[in-house]
Write a protein that holds these residues in place. Structure first.
Motif, PDB file in Angstrom:
ATOM      1  N   GLY A 169      -6.182 -54.795 -39.989  1.00 29.23           N
ATOM      2  CA  GLY A 169      -5.247 -53.659 -40.003  1.00 29.23           C
ATOM      3  C   GLY A 169      -5.884 -52.295 -40.205  1.00 29.23           C
ATOM      4  N   ILE A 170      -7.203 -52.205 -40.029  1.00 26.29           N
ATOM      5  CA  ILE A 170      -7.882 -50.920 -40.247  1.00 26.29           C
ATOM      6  C   ILE A 170      -7.733 -50.055 -39.000  1.00 26.29           C
ATOM      7  CG2 ILE A 170     -10.073 -49.791 -40.838  1.00 26.29           C
ATOM      8  CD1 ILE A 170     -11.011 -52.658 -41.787  1.00 26.29           C
ATOM      9  N   ILE A 171      -7.258 -48.838 -39.200  1.00 24.94           N
ATOM     10  CA  ILE A 171      -7.154 -47.898 -38.073  1.00 24.94           C
ATOM     11  C   ILE A 171      -8.430 -47.074 -38.084  1.00 24.94           C
ATOM     12  CG2 ILE A 171      -5.734 -46.105 -36.980  1.00 24.94           C
ATOM     13  CD1 ILE A 171      -4.440 -48.984 -37.265  1.00 24.94           C
ATOM     14  N   VAL A 217       7.288 -60.763 -22.093  1.00 22.25           N
ATOM     15  CA  VAL A 217       7.341 -62.223 -22.240  1.00 22.25           C
ATOM     16  C   VAL A 217       6.319 -62.662 -23.282  1.00 22.25           C
ATOM     17  CG1 VAL A 217       7.085 -64.428 -21.027  1.00 22.25           C
ATOM     18  CG2 VAL A 217       7.917 -62.415 -19.799  1.00 22.25           C
ATOM     19  N   GLU A 218       6.753 -63.445 -24.264  1.00 19.74           N
ATOM     20  CA  GLU A 218       5.838 -63.966 -25.281  1.00 19.74           C
ATOM     21  C   GLU A 218       6.007 -65.489 -25.347  1.00 19.74           C
ATOM     22  OE1 GLU A 218       3.265 -63.035 -27.375  1.00 19.74           O
ATOM     23  OE2 GLU A 218       3.360 -65.162 -27.926  1.00 19.74           O
ATOM     24  N   ARG A 219       4.862 -66.168 -25.379  1.00 13.84           N
ATOM     25  CA  ARG A 219       4.864 -67.629 -25.316  1.00 13.84           C
ATOM     26  C   ARG A 219       4.957 -68.277 -26.700  1.00 13.84           C
ATOM     27  NH1 ARG A 219      -0.482 -70.188 -22.748  1.00 13.84           N
ATOM     28  NH2 ARG A 219      -1.368 -69.074 -24.509  1.00 13.84           N
ATOM     29  N   LEU A 230      -7.029 -53.255 -32.621  1.00 12.94           N
ATOM     30  CA  LEU A 230      -5.644 -52.907 -32.947  1.00 12.94           C
ATOM     31  C   LEU A 230      -5.485 -51.379 -32.935  1.00 12.94           C
ATOM     32  CD1 LEU A 230      -3.123 -54.384 -34.897  1.00 12.94           C
ATOM     33  CD2 LEU A 230      -4.123 -52.664 -36.369  1.00 12.94           C
ATOM     34  N   ALA A 231      -6.459 -50.695 -33.529  1.00 14.78           N
ATOM     35  CA  ALA A 231      -6.406 -49.231 -33.632  1.00 14.78           C
ATOM     36  C   ALA A 231      -6.251 -48.577 -32.274  1.00 14.78           C
ATOM     37  CB  ALA A 231      -7.678 -48.726 -34.314  1.00 14.78           C
ATOM     38  N   LEU A 232      -6.734 -49.235 -31.211  1.00 10.81           N
ATOM     39  CA  LEU A 232      -6.737 -48.637 -29.873  1.00 10.81           C
ATOM     40  C   LEU A 232      -5.489 -48.976 -29.055  1.00 10.81           C
ATOM     41  CD1 LEU A 232     -10.530 -49.083 -29.065  1.00 10.81           C
ATOM     42  CD2 LEU A 232      -9.313 -46.901 -29.158  1.00 10.81           C
ATOM     43  N   GLN A 274      -4.127 -62.468 -32.169  1.00 17.37           N
ATOM     44  CA  GLN A 274      -5.104 -61.796 -33.042  1.00 17.37           C
ATOM     45  C   GLN A 274      -4.436 -60.787 -33.978  1.00 17.37           C
ATOM     46  OE1 GLN A 274      -8.405 -60.302 -30.157  1.00 17.37           O
ATOM     47  NE2 GLN A 274      -6.603 -60.898 -29.021  1.00 17.37           N
ATOM     48  N   SER A 275      -3.299 -60.185 -33.530  1.00 12.70           N
ATOM     49  CA  SER A 275      -2.812 -58.987 -34.232  1.00 12.70           C
ATOM     50  C   SER A 275      -2.540 -59.218 -35.719  1.00 12.70           C
ATOM     51  CB  SER A 275      -1.590 -58.406 -33.514  1.00 12.70           C
ATOM     52  OG  SER A 275      -1.972 -58.012 -32.209  1.00 12.70           O
ATOM     53  N   VAL A 276      -1.737 -60.252 -36.070  1.00  7.81           N
ATOM     54  CA  VAL A 276      -1.479 -60.439 -37.515  1.00  7.81           C
ATOM     55  C   VAL A 276      -2.669 -61.085 -38.230  1.00  7.81           C
ATOM     56  CG1 VAL A 276       1.055 -60.471 -37.496  1.00  7.81           C
ATOM     57  CG2 VAL A 276      -0.182 -62.603 -37.337  1.00  7.81           C
TER      58      VAL A 276
END
Ligand code: FAD
Length: 391
Positions: free
Chosen positions: A50-52, A35-37, A347-349, A44-46
């Protein structure tokens, strides 16, 4: 509307944590609903860089901490997924850079020089010179040392789009979430925009939304901490891609630069690190842009920023509360009966977050069960980047 649905695992929150978990569970045969609101990845994601990470940034004190050991395997897992040979098939997701760099504008503190040359980090931190330097640093005026880290930088919008594809028909756009209890008061699912959704397990991966969700479910733990940031974006025709932490004197990068493609072909530099933390948070937008402009013209004086466009973004990182407000070392999951709640913290995790949920399911003997097919459900949109909206 009254519709009753059932699934094995009901996930709330479609950032990288929820979407990665959803794809892993589906690959293992579990029925899921996510479910996404608002929008997928749009929390936060976008907004991330983006560093892994493989942990090298956390080794700036000259020793590998717990954080660096725990995170060390993430670049390999992501690389395999991006090659199509890993735990998820992420082939097609755009890799922005095969490496992230550490760059010291002056001489490196002696302890770091010997640490970076030591066996502990061999193959993870290698010095580069001349033509191996990132394009933006290839200038006769550049003085300093540059180290290549075995870390990747991914294009998060294309990652989120691929994870949404892997979600198949399991995505549901919905806003109102209420607990669903059985006659004994046990949580057996959620009432989502009036639909009853029963599930063997419920996972909250709603980023900063976890705190309100826990309150509405009357669950007091775990507590959340928010880490505010004031990021800077700069877009211009003279910018070449750069993915690097610039070292200052302390254990945190003075500035972290990542570069992101925009629709008109120009690059956007996205600036974080110390610049975006405490002092940066206290500045208003104009003062923050001014500080970033000064920082870049001091560090990279050969780059022409005269026609560049500038903007800032305020955003908060959501994490489990830690004593002393320290940054957690791993993905975090807390177990509250049928409810699991957590934050990947990076994000990397996201793969670590999914591992931790899977090990709870295994421990509790939760196996894929048979469920009626899902009806057609309203599908959430994919989040837009801050530079798409700002420029
Ligand atoms: P989110 O991406 O925030 O997703 C949560 C989702 O839940 C959102 O889509 C939200 O709309 C939804 N939601 C909230 N409440 C509800 C509700 N009630 N019902 C339904 N849905 C709800 N990490 C790295 O590893 N590398 C980096 O380079 C990096 N850079 C960063 C830079 C910045 C500026 C920031 C802010 C973070 C950065 N991070 C980085 C951290 C990383 O972005 C986060 O740890 C990660 O994206 C968190 O993912 P998430 O899925 O938990 O949360």
């Amino acid at each position: 509307m009254s519709q009753t649905l059932s699934t094995d695992v009901l996930i709330v929150g479609g950032g990288v944590a929820g979407l990665w978990l959803n794809a892993r569970l589906r690959a293992k045969g579990y029925a899921t609903l996510l479910v996404e609101r608002e929008s997928l990845g749009g929390g936060q994601s976008v907004k991330s860089q983006g560093i892994i990470h493989g942990g090298a940034k956390y080794a700036l004190h000259g020793a590998l901490s717990g954080a660096s050991e725990a995170i060390a395997d993430m670049p390999r897992r992501w690389r395999e997924a991006l090659d199509g040979s890993g735990e998820l098939d992420l082939s097609g997701v755009r890799l922005l850079s095969d490496a992230h760099y550490l760059w010291s504008p002056g001489t490196l503190a002696g302890n770091l020089t010997s640490f970076f040359a030591s066996k502990a980090v061999r193959g993870r931190v290698d010095q580069v010179k001349g033509e191996q330097l990132p394009p933006a640093l290839q200038n006769p005026k550049f003085k300093g040392k540059v180290y290549r880290l075995a870390e990747l930088v991914v294009d998060v919008p294309s990652l989120i789009a691929r994870l949404a594809e892997l979600a198949g028909d399991s995505l549901l756009a919905a806003d109102d979430i209420q607990p669903l209890h059985d006659n004994d008061g046990q949580l057996v699912g959620l009432r989502v925009d009036g639909r009853e959704i029963r599930a063997q397990r419920i996972v909250l991966s709603a980023g900063r939304g976890n705190a309100d969700l826990l309150a509405s479910l009357d669950v007091p733990q775990p507590a959340q901490q928010l880490r505010p940031l004031h990021m800077v974006m700069v877009k211009g025709p003279s910018l070449k891609p750069l993915y690097a932490h610039c070292l200052g004197g302390g254990p945190k990068p003075r500035v972290t630069v990542t570069s992101h493609p925009s629709a008109d072909g120009e690059w956007v530099w996205y600036l974080g690190g110390d610049l975006a933390e405490a002092d940066g948070v206290a500045r208003d937008e104009a003062a923050q842009i001014d500080a970033a402009r000064k920082e870049l013209s001091q560090l990279l004086p050969w780059i022409d920023l005269s026609t560049a466009q500038w903007a800032t973004l305020r955003v908060e990182r959501a994490e489990p509360a830690q004593s002393g407000f320290v940054r957690p070392d791993n993905a975090f999951i807390s177990d509250q009966g049928a409810l699991l709640v957590g934050w990947p913290t990076k994000l990397a995790l996201a793969p670590d977050f999914a591992d931790r949920v899977l090990s709870h399911l295994e421990r509790d003997g939760i196996r894929p069960a048979a469920h009626p097919a899902l009806p057609e459900l309203p599908r959430p949109v994919i989040g837009r980047t801050a530079w798409e909206t700002a420029f």
